[in-house]
Design a protein around this motif. Structure first.
Motif, short mmCIF file in Angstrom:
data_model
loop_
_atom_site.label_atom_id
_atom_site.label_comp_id
_atom_site.label_asym_id
_atom_site.label_seq_id
_atom_site.Cartn_x
_atom_site.Cartn_y
_atom_site.Cartn_z
N VAL A 1 0.85 -1.19 0.00
CA VAL A 1 0.00 0.00 0.00
C VAL A 1 0.88 1.23 0.00
O VAL A 1 1.89 1.29 0.72
N ILE A 2 0.52 2.22 -0.80
CA ILE A 2 1.33 3.43 -0.87
C ILE A 2 1.43 4.08 0.51
O ILE A 2 0.46 4.17 1.24
N ASP A 3 2.62 4.47 0.86
CA ASP A 3 2.89 5.02 2.18
C ASP A 3 2.15 6.35 2.37
O ASP A 3 2.22 7.24 1.52
N ARG A 4 1.44 6.49 3.49
CA ARG A 4 0.65 7.71 3.73
C ARG A 4 1.53 8.96 3.82
O ARG A 4 1.12 10.04 3.40
N LYS A 5 2.73 8.80 4.38
CA LYS A 5 3.62 9.96 4.48
C LYS A 5 4.10 10.40 3.10
O LYS A 5 4.19 11.59 2.80
N LEU A 6 4.40 9.41 2.26
CA LEU A 6 4.83 9.72 0.89
C LEU A 6 3.69 10.40 0.13
O LEU A 6 3.90 11.43 -0.53
N LEU A 7 2.49 9.84 0.23
CA LEU A 7 1.34 10.40 -0.47
C LEU A 7 1.06 11.83 0.00
O LEU A 7 0.83 12.73 -0.81
N SER A 8 1.12 12.04 1.30
CA SER A 8 0.88 13.38 1.85
C SER A 8 1.94 14.36 1.36
O SER A 8 1.62 15.51 1.01
N ALA A 9 3.19 13.93 1.31
CA ALA A 9 4.28 14.82 0.87
C ALA A 9 4.13 15.18 -0.61
O ALA A 9 4.38 16.32 -1.01
N VAL A 10 3.73 14.20 -1.43
CA VAL A 10 3.55 14.46 -2.86
C VAL A 10 2.48 15.51 -3.09
O VAL A 10 2.62 16.40 -3.94
N ILE A 11 1.39 15.44 -2.30
CA ILE A 11 0.31 16.42 -2.46
C ILE A 11 0.73 17.78 -1.91
O ILE A 11 0.56 18.81 -2.57
N GLU A 12 1.28 17.79 -0.71
CA GLU A 12 1.63 19.06 -0.06
C GLU A 12 2.65 19.85 -0.86
O GLU A 12 2.59 21.07 -0.96
N ASN A 13 3.60 19.15 -1.45
CA ASN A 13 4.69 19.82 -2.18
C ASN A 13 4.44 19.91 -3.68
O ASN A 13 5.30 20.38 -4.43
N GLY A 14 3.28 19.40 -4.12
CA GLY A 14 3.02 19.31 -5.55
C GLY A 14 2.78 20.65 -6.23
O GLY A 14 2.63 21.69 -5.59
N MET A 15 2.72 20.61 -7.55
CA MET A 15 2.46 21.78 -8.38
C MET A 15 0.99 21.76 -8.77
O MET A 15 0.52 20.81 -9.41
N ASP A 16 0.25 22.77 -8.36
CA ASP A 16 -1.18 22.83 -8.66
C ASP A 16 -1.40 22.93 -10.16
O ASP A 16 -0.73 23.68 -10.87
N MET A 17 -2.36 22.15 -10.66
CA MET A 17 -2.68 22.17 -12.08
C MET A 17 -3.29 23.51 -12.47
O MET A 17 -4.20 23.99 -11.80
#
Length: 437
Positions: A377-393
């Motif tokens: 299962v995808i790691d919740r910390k990784l998933l959260s970091a990808v969203i928080e630091n991501g580039m908004d479309m």
């Protein structure tokens, strides 16, 4: 036989029941009605038969907490027809009190003043804290420093990894802090002719290009209002050169989706919604059962980080609604209630925009239920970091056209082997002219 006295009792009981029913119906028909605008199905281009389940649960919870208030929505509107349906409602003065705002419509809705400014509601409500949201997702509903919508669900883009192919070629799955150099090194070894016919038939990447590389190199393509293009920046120029280097490894062979589906490509960008769909039965069996796979972050460029694009489905309040206080409470139920937001992981393929929900162990448990025991299962910390630091479309109306124009011009740079820096300067000037027409 029934005696006269008993008949009187029966008649009076019937009349009383009828009266109570009439009163109940009268109250129901006299309820305050909030109109909700929504579409059916998934926002993310994947199958979803449960699109109304979360909404219905939110409505049930809201109506229970607000006696005398009903939520009404039209079911069955396909996403592809929703923009036209909403435009018609606005034109006819029938804008729903609360409604979903698609990415391509958001700027137009703001410019038409169809969406209410939420800043006062957010700041004056003691039961609301904007910090509860991933800030990238929250910012997607903001224009010119003002908040016009809240994120209902969000989806980041990840890098799909064919673990079987990597292991076969002597590689493990890269760590979450990997970079361009590592991707290029892996692709150089993996890209080859495996059957000896003189043509490359095994590839490093599919559908990963200069735009994806630009995001992870700290580059921006446009400003939030769609009035300025930044394609001539050094971060983007580096990404254009890097993507060309990756493409050159294929020796002129065009990589197709079928190559990836057949297990002959190591990496491909994949939305979290696709990850959710194709990790579960029966879609996993239909699509990617021939090899083991997983998802990780995008590789970081020399001036950037392991980030990628994040897209959010927004919900806002009509600026013309006469029931804004109730509309605000219903908007909070949809987007801010942790119990309702957890339902996204049960009945949708997106991610909750609430940090506490997506970062919870409960979220991982729900994902694990639908996967095989051998799947990670995808790691919740990784998933959260990808969203928080991501580039908004980007959400401006002409984004798709502007991006297509940029891609066409950059393809010419590759094909005609033009100087990247000078060519991008010309491309930027042309796109800026297009955006300001």
């Amino acid at each position: 036989m029934v005696s006269g006295k008993k008949w009187q009792v029966i008649v009076w009981a019937f009349l009383a029941a009828f009266f109570l029913l009439a009163v109940g119906l009268g109250r129901r028909s006299g309820d305050t009605v909030l109109e909700f605008g929504m579409f059916a199905g998934s926002n993310w281009g994947v199958a979803n038969a449960d699109s109304c389940v979360i909404i219905d649960k939110a409505i049930e919870k809201f109506e229970k907490a607000h006696p005398g208030v009903r939520i009404h929505y039209y079911s069955g509107i396909p996403k592809e027809d929703y923009s036209e349906w909403l435009a018609r409602k606005i034109l006819n003065g029938e804008t729903p009190d609360v409604f979903m705002a698609l990415s391509n419509d958001f700027d137009k809705l703001v410019s038409l003043e169809a969406l209410a400014n939420l800043d006062a509601w957010m700041s004056q409500d003691p039961d609301f804290d904007g910090e509860a949201f991933f800030q990238t997702a929250l910012a997607s509903g903001r224009r010119n420093g003002q908040q016009y919508a809240l994120p209902y669900e969000t989806v980041p883009t990840l890098m799909f990894v064919n673990k079987t192919l990597l292991n076969q070629e002597g590689f493990g799955v890269p760590d979450s802090d990997w970079d361009w150099e590592q991707l290029l090194r892996i692709c150089k070894r993996i890209t080859k002719d495996t059957d000896g016919d003189g043509r490359v038939d095994q590839f490093g990447v599919y559908n990963y290009g200069w735009a994806e590389a630009a995001y992870s190199n700290g580059g921006r393509l446009f400003d939030e209002n769609g009035t300025q293009c930044y394609i001539h920046s050094e971060q983007v120029a580096q990404a254009v050169r890097y993507a060309n280097e990756l493409s050159d490894l294929n020796q002129g062979q065009k990589v197709m989706q079928e190559d990836f589906d057949g297990g002959h490509v190591a990496f491909m960008p994949l939305s979290f919604a696709e990850y959710r769909t194709y990790k579960t039965y029966p879609y996993k069996i239909k699509k990617y059962s021939a090899f083991q796979w997983d998802c990780i972050t995008f590789p970081a460029g020399p001036q950037g980080d392991n980030i990628s694009q994040v897209d959010s489905l927004l919900i806002g309040i009509s600026s013309h609604s006469h029931k804004k206080r109730l509309a605000w409470e219903f908007l909070k139920t949809l987007t801010y209630d942790e119990e309702i937001q957890m339902e996204i992981f049960r009945h949708s393929q997106g991610v909750s925009a609430l940090r506490a929900v997506t970062g919870s162990g409960r979220m991982e448990e729900i994902l694990r239920r639908d996967m095989e025991a051998s799947d990670r299962v995808i790691d919740r910390k990784l998933l959260s970091a990808v969203i928080e630091n991501g580039m908004d479309m980007p959400r401006f109306a002409r984004y798709g056209e502007a991006l297509a124009l940029a891609e066409g011009e950059i393809l010419k740079i590759y094909e005609e082997e033009k100087n990247v820096d000078s060519s991008l300067k010309i491309v930027q000037r042309a796109i800026n002219h297009f955006l300001t027409q």
